[in-house]
Design an enzyme around this catalytic site. Structure first.
Site, PDB file in Angstrom:
ATOM      1  N   GLU A 129       0.849  -1.530   0.525  1.00 51.82           N
ATOM      2  CA  GLU A 129       0.064  -0.008  -0.241  1.00 51.82           C
ATOM      3  C   GLU A 129       0.984   1.456  -0.151  1.00 51.82           C
ATOM      4  O   GLU A 129       2.215   0.897   0.362  1.00 51.82           O
ATOM      5  CB  GLU A 129      -0.768   0.045   1.128  1.00 51.82           C
ATOM      6  N   GLY A 133       4.578  -0.711   2.996  1.00 53.05           N
ATOM      7  CA  GLY A 133       5.824  -1.319   2.044  1.00 53.05           C
ATOM      8  C   GLY A 133       6.358  -2.297   2.675  1.00 53.05           C
ATOM      9  O   GLY A 133       5.771  -3.874   2.630  1.00 53.05           O
ATOM     10  N   ARG A 271      34.588  -6.104 -31.086  1.00 50.85           N
ATOM     11  CA  ARG A 271      34.766  -4.958 -30.921  1.00 50.85           C
ATOM     12  C   ARG A 271      36.618  -4.544 -31.061  1.00 50.85           C
ATOM     13  O   ARG A 271      37.344  -4.983 -30.037  1.00 50.85           O
ATOM     14  CB  ARG A 271      34.624  -4.250 -29.226  1.00 50.85           C
ATOM     15  N   GLU A 366       9.361  -7.270  -4.016  1.00 48.11           N
ATOM     16  CA  GLU A 366       9.057  -8.572  -2.934  1.00 48.11           C
ATOM     17  C   GLU A 366       9.913  -8.713  -2.040  1.00 48.11           C
ATOM     18  O   GLU A 366      11.134  -9.698  -1.026  1.00 48.11           O
ATOM     19  CB  GLU A 366       9.503 -10.464  -4.045  1.00 48.11           C
TER      20      GLU A 366
HETATM   21  C1  FAD Z   1       8.304  -2.339 -10.546  1.00 45.94           C
HETATM   22  C2  FAD Z   1       7.615  -2.859  -8.976  1.00 45.94           C
HETATM   23  C3  FAD Z   1       6.519  -4.162  -9.422  1.00 45.94           C
HETATM   24  C4  FAD Z   1       5.807  -4.396  -7.826  1.00 45.94           C
HETATM   25  N1  FAD Z   1       5.074  -5.144  -8.047  1.00 45.94           N
HETATM   26  C5  FAD Z   1       4.349  -5.223  -6.753  1.00 45.94           C
HETATM   27  C6  FAD Z   1       3.448  -6.085  -6.571  1.00 45.94           C
HETATM   28  O1  FAD Z   1       2.223  -6.280  -7.741  1.00 45.94           O
HETATM   29  N2  FAD Z   1       2.345  -6.384  -5.560  1.00 45.94           N
HETATM   30  C7  FAD Z   1       2.625  -5.933  -4.418  1.00 45.94           C
HETATM   31  O2  FAD Z   1       2.222  -5.972  -3.573  1.00 45.94           O
HETATM   32  N3  FAD Z   1       3.635  -4.924  -4.590  1.00 45.94           N
HETATM   33  C8  FAD Z   1       4.412  -4.842  -5.511  1.00 45.94           C
HETATM   34  N4  FAD Z   1       5.467  -3.821  -5.608  1.00 45.94           N
HETATM   35  C9  FAD Z   1       6.165  -3.096  -4.063  1.00 45.94           C
HETATM   36  C10 FAD Z   1       7.099  -3.646  -3.495  1.00 45.94           C
HETATM   37  O3  FAD Z   1       7.244  -4.533  -3.555  1.00 45.94           O
HETATM   38  C11 FAD Z   1       7.777  -2.612  -2.791  1.00 45.94           C
HETATM   39  O4  FAD Z   1       8.139  -1.470  -3.112  1.00 45.94           O
HETATM   40  C12 FAD Z   1       8.278  -2.991  -1.495  1.00 45.94           C
HETATM   41  O5  FAD Z   1       8.197  -4.350  -0.558  1.00 45.94           O
HETATM   42  C13 FAD Z   1       9.720  -1.888  -1.055  1.00 45.94           C
HETATM   43  O6  FAD Z   1       8.604  -0.615  -0.320  1.00 45.94           O
HETATM   44  P1  FAD Z   1       8.563   0.435  -0.224  1.00 45.94           P
HETATM   45  O7  FAD Z   1       8.222   0.986  -1.537  1.00 45.94           O
HETATM   46  O8  FAD Z   1       7.150   0.681   0.134  1.00 45.94           O
HETATM   47  O9  FAD Z   1       9.913   1.233   0.292  1.00 45.94           O
HETATM   48  P2  FAD Z   1       9.830   1.250   2.350  1.00 45.94           P
HETATM   49  O10 FAD Z   1       8.905   0.055   2.569  1.00 45.94           O
HETATM   50  O11 FAD Z   1       9.033   2.852   2.525  1.00 45.94           O
HETATM   51  O12 FAD Z   1      11.556   1.553   2.535  1.00 45.94           O
HETATM   52  C14 FAD Z   1      12.352   2.296   1.349  1.00 45.94           C
HETATM   53  C15 FAD Z   1      13.992   2.100   1.970  1.00 45.94           C
HETATM   54  O13 FAD Z   1      13.407   1.863   3.807  1.00 45.94           O
HETATM   55  C16 FAD Z   1      14.615   0.342   4.099  1.00 45.94           C
HETATM   56  N5  FAD Z   1      14.175   0.096   5.186  1.00 45.94           N
HETATM   57  C17 FAD Z   1      12.757  -0.030   5.390  1.00 45.94           C
HETATM   58  N6  FAD Z   1      12.452  -0.578   6.684  1.00 45.94           N
HETATM   59  C18 FAD Z   1      13.410  -0.894   7.271  1.00 45.94           C
HETATM   60  C19 FAD Z   1      14.209  -1.641   8.004  1.00 45.94           C
HETATM   61  N7  FAD Z   1      12.866  -2.290   9.020  1.00 45.94           N
HETATM   62  N8  FAD Z   1      15.652  -1.953   8.409  1.00 45.94           N
HETATM   63  C20 FAD Z   1      16.219  -1.040   7.457  1.00 45.94           C
HETATM   64  N9  FAD Z   1      15.931  -0.778   5.595  1.00 45.94           N
HETATM   65  C21 FAD Z   1      14.372  -0.957   5.988  1.00 45.94           C
HETATM   66  C22 FAD Z   1      13.800  -0.153   2.340  1.00 45.94           C
HETATM   67  O14 FAD Z   1      14.860  -1.649   2.658  1.00 45.94           O
HETATM   68  C23 FAD Z   1      14.343   0.920   1.777  1.00 45.94           C
HETATM   69  O15 FAD Z   1      15.326   1.014   1.239  1.00 45.94           O
HETATM   70  C24 FAD Z   1       6.429  -3.548  -6.977  1.00 45.94           C
HETATM   71  C25 FAD Z   1       7.777  -2.467  -6.648  1.00 45.94           C
HETATM   72  C26 FAD Z   1       8.031  -1.917  -7.780  1.00 45.94           C
HETATM   73  C27 FAD Z   1       8.740  -0.817  -7.852  1.00 45.94           C
END
Ligand code: FAD
Length: 383
Positions: A129, A133, A271, A366
């Site tokens: 959501e 994430g 190349r 994932e």
């Molecule tokens: C192209 C694409 C396709 C996707 N497809 C799907 C899908 O089909 N279904 C679905 O449900 N989701 C999907 N996702 C979502 C994806 O799984 C999330 O983007 C991912 O889980 C990370 O969540 P976030 O982007 O909210 O990052 P955040 O959780 O906000 O994290 C931001 C940063 O903080 C770090 N971080 C967060 N918590 C911690 C912690 N406790 N310790 C250390 N570091 C931390 C993370 O590693 C990251 O570097 C997709 C994303 C993309 C980009």
């Protein structure tokens, strides 16, 4: 160069050959144009489905291909060498059927799984959501049960959903109680459900043929027969599914790295600079050697996890290791491939700039690679 594979059976070896043929005939001619047009190749998924490649890891008695994960993942890897968006799509689709195949009742499997595994349908996985994430337990999409218990009404927004607007069903996790991760439940929502709409697709760095966007539920009514398992089992199902899903991403990342290595090696032989092929310089040849070592060890890492899973052993830690190792390898190998091609690698005349852009997201979705480290360290520090 195609990877050298030791397949467990002749059937499995045939499946790899079939995959290579479909990739050559049906995927390769379309990938460049469709990626540039940001189009999801629905017909390609149909072709893969009709060939049985969208349901490989599920038991034959449920309508699947009855193949071990070791085989299914190598098929995903082969697809990724040609079209990463499609390989990711195959892995996502496989994930969407997991709750019904693993936790559904016989009636639900008969009613829902037949279609999911038929090859005609494509699934989407609605877990993330906008504000939930990595911390999925904080999700706020709510499923409210009707007074007579016959249905649920969904309200909330899912983010980042691959195949949003194109899928035939949406495997959706929603809150049925205010008890954190213990208050989530799983629903299979059909695409034509009233009250479900889709946001504008995200403008991403790569994987342009994987349409990703928000799924908005505003009073979407779902029959109670489409809740999988008991209320409160959603988090457990999501995490269990992700252990397997991570292996799909690990395999796809390995295929992407293999493709980048193949282009770089071919270029290094052709190349010429200073009157000889650039690959004859040890400084460049060693980059290629490191790329080969990274791809080969990535493959071994995901296959080890898959074989544990196939043997019915625990594989959660190994899946997290594989996801981290294979996706970090993909990032490094695709970066090096751009370097090997020099200026040409930075243009769209060669596919390595696309591979480079596609590799980045494998370290994010994932479960980011930071989250994989959390999973691995918990196992390492467990009693
Ligand atoms: C192209 C694409 C396709 C996707 N497809 C799907 C899908 O089909 N279904 C679905 O449900 N989701 C999907 N996702 C979502 C994806 O799984 C999330 O983007 C991912 O889980 C990370 O969540 P976030 O982007 O909210 O990052 P955040 O959780 O906000 O994290 C931001 C940063 O903080 C770090 N971080 C967060 N918590 C911690 C912690 N406790 N310790 C250390 N570091 C931390 C993370 O590693 C990251 O570097 C997709 C994303 C993309 C980009």
């Amino acid at each position: 160069m195609p990877a050298t594979r030791l397949m467990p059976t002749e059937d499995a070896a045939d499946l790899i050959e079939l995959t290579r043929e479909i990739c050559r005939k049906d995927l390769a001619p379309k990938v460049d144009d469709m990626e540039r047009a940001h189009e999801l190749p629905r017909d390609v998924f149909r072709t893969l489905g009709r060939a049985g490649l969208l349901s490989l890891p599920y038991p034959e008695e449920l309508g699947g291909g009855g193949q071990p994960y070791e085989v299914y993942l190598q098929v995903v890897e082969e697809i990724a060498t040609v079209w990463m968006s499609v390989a990711v799509g195959v892995s996502v689709h496989s994930l969407t059927a997991f709750p019904v195949a693993t936790f559904g009742t016989t009636e639900q499997q008969e009613a829902l799984l037949t279609g999911m595994l038929s090859g005609e349908q494509l699934g989407a996985y609605c877990l993330s959501e906008p504000l939930a994430g990595s911390d999925i337990a904080s999700m706020t999409t709510r499923a409210t049960r009707s007074d007579d218990g016959s249905s649920y009404t969904l309200k909330g927004t899912k983010a980042w959903t691959s195949h949003a607007g194109h899928a035939d069903f949406y495997t959706t996790f929603a809150r049925t109680a205010d008890t954190g991760g213990k208050g989530l439940s799983t629903f299979i929502v059909p695409a034509d459900t009233e009250g479900m709409t889709f946001g504008v697709p995200e403008r991403k760095m790569g994987l342009h043929s994987d349409t990703v966007g928000e799924v908005l539920f505003d009073g979407a009514r779902v029959d109670a027969s489409r809740r999988i398992g008991e209320e409160g089992q959603g988090m457990m199902m999501a995490l269990t599914a992700l252990d397997s899903g991570r292996l799909g991403i690990a395999a796809a990342a390995t295929g992407l790295a293999q493709a980048a290595l193949d282009v770089a090696a071919g270029y290094a032989k052709e190349r010429e600079q200073f009157g000889r092929p650039i690959g004859t310089n040890q400084g460049l040849a060693f980059i290629l050697a490191d790329m080969e070592a990274a791809v080969t060890s990535a493959r071994a890492t995901y296959l080890h996890a898959a074989r544990l899973k196939d043997a019915g052993r625990t594989f959660s830690k190994e899946a997290a290791v594989a996801k981290m190792i294979c996706t970090d390898a993909a990032m490094k190998v695709t970066t090096d491939a751009v370097q090997v091609l020099g200026g040409a690698g930075y243009t769209q005349d060669f596919p390595v700039e696309r591979y480079f852009r596609e590799a980045k997201v494998t370290q994010i979705f994932e479960g980011t690679n930071q989250i994989q480290r959390i999973v691995i360290s918990r196992h390492v520090l467990a009693d």
